[in-house]
Design an enzyme around this catalytic site. Structure first.
Site, PDB file in Angstrom:
ATOM      1  N   GLN A 129       0.836  -1.204   0.000  1.00  0.00           N
ATOM      2  CA  GLN A 129       0.000   0.000   0.000  1.00  0.00           C
ATOM      3  C   GLN A 129       0.866   1.248   0.000  1.00  0.00           C
ATOM      4  O   GLN A 129       0.554   2.224  -0.675  1.00  0.00           O
ATOM      5  CB  GLN A 129      -0.934   0.023   1.208  1.00  0.00           C
ATOM      6  CG  GLN A 129      -1.998  -1.045   1.146  1.00  0.00           C
ATOM      7  CD  GLN A 129      -2.700  -1.067  -0.193  1.00  0.00           C
ATOM      8  OE1 GLN A 129      -3.304  -0.084  -0.601  1.00  0.00           O
ATOM      9  NE2 GLN A 129      -2.624  -2.176  -0.904  1.00  0.00           N
ATOM     10  N   HIS A 156       1.845   2.894  -3.288  1.00  0.00           N
ATOM     11  CA  HIS A 156       0.851   3.581  -4.107  1.00  0.00           C
ATOM     12  C   HIS A 156       1.079   5.079  -4.134  1.00  0.00           C
ATOM     13  O   HIS A 156       0.862   5.738  -5.140  1.00  0.00           O
ATOM     14  CB  HIS A 156      -0.553   3.378  -3.507  1.00  0.00           C
ATOM     15  CG  HIS A 156      -1.276   2.209  -4.083  1.00  0.00           C
ATOM     16  ND1 HIS A 156      -1.546   2.114  -5.412  1.00  0.00           N
ATOM     17  CD2 HIS A 156      -1.802   1.098  -3.517  1.00  0.00           C
ATOM     18  CE1 HIS A 156      -2.205   0.977  -5.644  1.00  0.00           C
ATOM     19  NE2 HIS A 156      -2.362   0.343  -4.509  1.00  0.00           N
ATOM     20  N   GLU A 163      -9.257   0.787   5.071  1.00  0.00           N
ATOM     21  CA  GLU A 163      -9.719   0.364   3.739  1.00  0.00           C
ATOM     22  C   GLU A 163      -9.465  -1.136   3.563  1.00  0.00           C
ATOM     23  O   GLU A 163     -10.348  -1.888   3.176  1.00  0.00           O
ATOM     24  CB  GLU A 163      -8.953   1.182   2.692  1.00  0.00           C
ATOM     25  CG  GLU A 163      -9.305   0.842   1.261  1.00  0.00           C
ATOM     26  CD  GLU A 163      -8.370   1.512   0.260  1.00  0.00           C
ATOM     27  OE1 GLU A 163      -7.279   1.961   0.664  1.00  0.00           O
ATOM     28  OE2 GLU A 163      -8.742   1.569  -0.933  1.00  0.00           O
ATOM     29  N   HIS A 164      -8.230  -1.558   3.835  1.00  0.00           N
ATOM     30  CA  HIS A 164      -7.855  -2.980   3.746  1.00  0.00           C
ATOM     31  C   HIS A 164      -7.413  -3.461   5.123  1.00  0.00           C
ATOM     32  O   HIS A 164      -6.593  -2.801   5.764  1.00  0.00           O
ATOM     33  CB  HIS A 164      -6.659  -3.184   2.813  1.00  0.00           C
ATOM     34  CG  HIS A 164      -6.845  -2.624   1.445  1.00  0.00           C
ATOM     35  ND1 HIS A 164      -6.287  -1.433   1.044  1.00  0.00           N
ATOM     36  CD2 HIS A 164      -7.521  -3.097   0.375  1.00  0.00           C
ATOM     37  CE1 HIS A 164      -6.614  -1.193  -0.212  1.00  0.00           C
ATOM     38  NE2 HIS A 164      -7.372  -2.173  -0.650  1.00  0.00           N
ATOM     39  N   ASP A 174      -6.537  -6.945  -4.903  1.00  0.00           N
ATOM     40  CA  ASP A 174      -6.407  -5.874  -5.890  1.00  0.00           C
ATOM     41  C   ASP A 174      -6.687  -6.377  -7.298  1.00  0.00           C
ATOM     42  O   ASP A 174      -7.106  -5.610  -8.159  1.00  0.00           O
ATOM     43  CB  ASP A 174      -4.974  -5.307  -5.873  1.00  0.00           C
ATOM     44  CG  ASP A 174      -4.776  -4.324  -4.733  1.00  0.00           C
ATOM     45  OD1 ASP A 174      -5.779  -3.801  -4.229  1.00  0.00           O
ATOM     46  OD2 ASP A 174      -3.610  -4.102  -4.358  1.00  0.00           O
ATOM     47  N   HIS A 223     -54.330  15.673  -0.422  1.00  0.00           N
ATOM     48  CA  HIS A 223     -53.900  14.332   0.008  1.00  0.00           C
ATOM     49  C   HIS A 223     -55.058  13.628   0.703  1.00  0.00           C
ATOM     50  O   HIS A 223     -55.406  12.492   0.403  1.00  0.00           O
ATOM     51  CB  HIS A 223     -52.742  14.428   1.017  1.00  0.00           C
ATOM     52  CG  HIS A 223     -51.414  14.743   0.419  1.00  0.00           C
ATOM     53  ND1 HIS A 223     -51.127  15.918  -0.208  1.00  0.00           N
ATOM     54  CD2 HIS A 223     -50.263  14.018   0.380  1.00  0.00           C
ATOM     55  CE1 HIS A 223     -49.883  15.924  -0.609  1.00  0.00           C
ATOM     56  NE2 HIS A 223     -49.326  14.763  -0.258  1.00  0.00           N
TER      57      HIS A 223
END
Ligand code: NAD
Length: 433
Positions: free
Chosen positions: A259, A262, A327-328, A361, A420
């Site tokens: 990670q 990235h 996230e992971h 991934d 109504h």
């Protein structure tokens, strides 16, 4: 050096809170520029898209060349080496099979009043997928966005992908073809998002826009939300590994770096019950960083945002992990199934020593578009449901209306909505002769 924390230290709570609050988003203020670009595309359509593409991507287009022709698509696909084609096809097959299982069920039942109630799911008619240009273009992201859309039943699926200076990534084109994408436009940035949302003479508007991009793309997606649906605004990537001293420090180190490489604002965290594991993983990260191709990026991420937390029990590790809502999340422990029940907030969970996050991934099957920046507390990764909407159904019989209509009339009158109330009363009067 990453931050090193120990739950036994007096200052732990303050340090951990600081870790949670770290601002990693690096979003320059581009909103005014983006507002101007969107207004220009709405006013001038193709002419604006073409002028902006020439300016930002140094590419001269005409309305006829905005999209790749079928022959161009074939030519790009033919350039992809066999090994990569086979891998992409395997990934696509597994992602498709996984997402097929997400297709939601319609429901219809009759309640005690005799009313027939339910809901029905249907796909959006057209979706646009943004694929970043240049180095950031990931064929795996094309599969992860396009396949759920096709599985949902989206009829028209298009891609916008800038090709700066005319440079095309053939793998992106092949991934689009494998996923069943209908059209690929060679346009990017806010002008592409505006064209997809509002349409031009050449580009038909879509109903939903998904996919990552730079700050201009993110700001444009925020601005067109409401006119079209959007998926999410993805932040920098994150991984949290929980260890119990039974993992291979090298494997954990590589998972953390997967990670970190990235983005220099990505975040990798290890929470372990073993002091020895914490030390061995940090040493392994340093060893790998010395030779990793993307060591500049990964090293900066690990140094500035990385963290190693030593705690006493796995329950405590799970609690801390839930506060991060990563996230992971990798459960690199002896019995991941036993720990799973204690985990509540995470975008995706990878169980056991044999499941590196990188499998997710590419080829695992689950989606890799996941909530970042602690938003896994309230949201989920991209799925088939993102390309569908639910329509509710209600059917009254005379008996059902007689049973529940008067309450509706009472509430309508209390809200001063006379028509109504009358719409119900007219029917009740008819029933009562
Ligand atoms: P991009 O396609 O997102 O943006 C390129 C476009 O930006 C250009 O076509 C241009 O229209 C616009 N632009 C650039 N400078 C501009 C300016 N000064 N004014 C107006 N518009 C301008 O490609 P990129 O820039 O390479 O960025 C890719 C982004 O996507 C990165 O931020 C990367 O982190 C992100 N990304 C995220 C994921 C994820 O899964 N979250 C995956 C891949 C890429």
């Amino acid at each position: 050096m990453p931050q090193v924390l120990n739950t036994r230290d007096a200052g732990f709570e303050a340090e951990f809170t600081h870790l949670l609050g770290m601002k990693r988003e690096d979003s320059p203020d581009v909103d005014a520029t983006v507002a101007g670009i969107i207004a220009d595309v709405r006013a001038r359509g193709d002419a604006a898209v073409i002028a902006l593409t020439e300016r930002f991507d140094r590419l001269a287009l005409t309305p006829e060349t905005l999209a790749f022709t079928p022959a161009e698509i074939e030519a790009h696909c033919a350039q992809v080496p066999e090994g990569e084609r086979v891998a992409l096809e395997l990934a696509a097959e597994r992602i498709r099979a996984y997402h097929e299982r997400q297709k939601p069920e319609d429901a219809r039942w009759e309640d005690a009043s005799g009313a027939s109630l339910g809901w029905r799911w249907s796909a959006v008619a057209a979706a646009g997928l943004y694929v970043p240009g240049g180095l950031a273009s990931y064929p795996s992201s094309v599969l992860m966005n396009a396949i759920p859309a096709k599985v949902a039943g989206v009829e028209r699926l298009v891609i916008a992908c800038p090709t700066p200076g005319g440079a095309v990534n053939p793998l992106v084109v092949l991934a689009a073809k494998i996923s069943g994408v209908d059209t690929i436009y060679r346009i990017g940035g806010a002008q592409a998002i505006a064209a997809l949302a509002y349409g031009t003479a050449t580009i038909a508007p879509v109903d939903k826009i998904t996919g990552p991009g730079n700050a201009f793309v993110a700001a444009a997606k925020r601005r067109v939300f409401g006119k079209v649906g959007i998926d999410m605004i993805a932040g920098p990537s994150e991984i949290l590994v929980i260890g119990d001293g039974t993992g291979d420090p090298d494997w954990i180190a590589l998972d953390l770096l997967s990670q970190a490489e990235h983005d220099q604002v990505a975040q990798s965290i290890l929470i372990t019950t073993s002091q020895a594991e914490a030390e061995a993983v940090m040493a392994a990260v340093d060893r790998h960083l010395a030779v990793l191709e993307r060591r500049e990026i990964a090293g900066a991420s690990w140094r500035d945002y990385g963290a190693v937390v030593v705690c006493e029990t796995l329950e405590q590790a799970a609690e801390l992990s839930n506060r991060v809502a990563p996230e992971h999340l990798e459960l690199c422990v002896d019995d991941p199934e036993a720990l799973l029940g204690a985990i509540r907030h995470a975008g995706a969970i990878f169980l056991g020593h044999w499941t590196p996050e990188a499998i997710g991934d590419y080829v695992g099957g689950p989606n890799h578009v996941l909530p970042t920046a602690r938003s896994a507390r309230f949201s989920s990764g991209l799925s088939v449901l993102d390309f569908m909407k639910r329509t509710t159904l209600a059917k009254m019989t005379p008996e059902a209306l007689r049973a529940i209509g008067p309450a509706a009339e009472t509430l309508a009158i209390s809200e001063s909505l006379q028509a109504h109330g009358l719409s119900v009363r007219a029917r009740l009067d008819k029933l009562n002769g």
